[in-house]
Design a protein around this motif. Structure first.
Motif, PDB file in Angstrom:
ATOM      1  N   GLU A  19       1.025  -1.424  -0.312  1.00  0.00           N
ATOM      2  CA  GLU A  19       0.291   0.104  -0.004  1.00  0.00           C
ATOM      3  C   GLU A  19       1.014   1.034   0.215  1.00  0.00           C
ATOM      4  N   LYS A  20       0.647   2.284  -0.895  1.00  0.00           N
ATOM      5  CA  LYS A  20       1.540   3.705  -0.964  1.00  0.00           C
ATOM      6  C   LYS A  20       1.080   3.895   0.808  1.00  0.00           C
ATOM      7  N   GLN A  72       9.502  -4.204  -4.165  1.00  0.00           N
ATOM      8  CA  GLN A  72       8.425  -3.395  -4.377  1.00  0.00           C
ATOM      9  C   GLN A  72       8.532  -1.345  -4.875  1.00  0.00           C
ATOM     10  N   GLY A  73       7.041  -1.275  -4.671  1.00  0.00           N
ATOM     11  CA  GLY A  73       7.549   0.577  -5.623  1.00  0.00           C
ATOM     12  C   GLY A  73       8.606   1.022  -4.314  1.00  0.00           C
ATOM     13  N   SER A  74       8.516   2.208  -4.671  1.00  0.00           N
ATOM     14  CA  SER A  74       9.208   2.862  -3.915  1.00  0.00           C
ATOM     15  C   SER A  74       8.339   3.672  -3.053  1.00  0.00           C
ATOM     16  N   ASN A  75       8.119   4.217  -1.472  1.00  0.00           N
ATOM     17  CA  ASN A  75       7.627   4.632  -0.545  1.00  0.00           C
ATOM     18  C   ASN A  75       5.993   4.077  -0.729  1.00  0.00           C
ATOM     19  N   THR A  76       6.151   2.642  -0.023  1.00  0.00           N
ATOM     20  CA  THR A  76       4.821   1.999   0.004  1.00  0.00           C
ATOM     21  C   THR A  76       5.668   0.999   1.516  1.00  0.00           C
ATOM     22  N   ALA A 103       9.419   1.048   1.355  1.00  0.00           N
ATOM     23  CA  ALA A 103      10.258   0.852   0.618  1.00  0.00           C
ATOM     24  C   ALA A 103      11.067   1.593   0.412  1.00  0.00           C
ATOM     25  N   GLN A 104      12.561   1.570   0.030  1.00  0.00           N
ATOM     26  CA  GLN A 104      13.085   2.492  -0.389  1.00  0.00           C
ATOM     27  C   GLN A 104      12.534   3.022  -2.138  1.00  0.00           C
TER      28      GLN A 104
END
Length: 182
Positions: A136-137, A153-157, A181-182
């Motif tokens: 999740e974001k 996973q995607g950054s800022n999640t 996540a970075q």
């Protein structure tokens, strides 16, 4: 003699004309109130309006006082419904501690029932859990990032939740503590 008659006629006409004017003035005076009567009426009206004003002011003061008392009571007893919902939870915990020889299964069952009671109390009082799922974001209004870790996973999640957050109605009580996540 004729002169006397003429003078007498003129005098009579003057007197009758003066009497007519006096009669007209008397009729006008009777129809029109005197200044004293007008003053008395105005004073009575002013007194009546002053009395109405004082009554309205007293009523406004009473309404203001009652509203302040209601607000004070609302502040004092704002958590009353939440407290009522928590009393059974406390009772369940106390009963669990009174058991002489509790088994692990009975303790687990008791804790689960107590957790259900607590969850119900939270729901009734609009205390909502914030528990983001991985991926999740990150929402800085509801989540607090504790650390950033490398992840696929995607950054800022959100990668993991360290502690759940809570909201009361639409207000944040405590943000969820997460790693991202970075």
């Amino acid at each position: 003699m004729q002169d006397q008659e003429k003078t007498q006629d003129q005098t009579e006409q003057t007197v009758s004309s003066q009497n007519g004017k006096a009669a007209e003035e008397a009729v006008q005076t009777a129809a029109e109130p005197s200044l004293e009567q007008k003053l008395a009426a105005a004073e009575a009206k002013a007194s009546e309006l002053h009395d109405s004003f004082l009554r309205a002011k007293a009523e406004a003061d009473n309404i203001r006082r009652r509203a302040q008392e209601d607000i004070a009571k609302a502040h004092k007893f704002a958590i009353e419904s939440f407290a009522e919902a928590l009393v059974p939870v406390k009772d369940s915990l106390e009963m669990a501690l009174k058991l002489d020889t509790p088994s692990v299964d009975s303790l687990k069952e008791g804790v689960e029932m107590t957790l259900k009671q607590l969850t119900t109390a939270f729901e009734r009082n609009r205390l909502v859990e914030i528990n983001p799922v991985p991926g999740e974001k990150l929402d800085p209004m509801r989540h607090q990032a504790i650390s950033m870790v490398p992840a696929e996973q995607g950054s800022n999640t959100v990668v993991s939740v360290l502690q759940k957050g809570y909201m009361i109605a639409d207000r944040l009580l405590r943000p969820a503590l997460v790693t991202v996540a970075q």
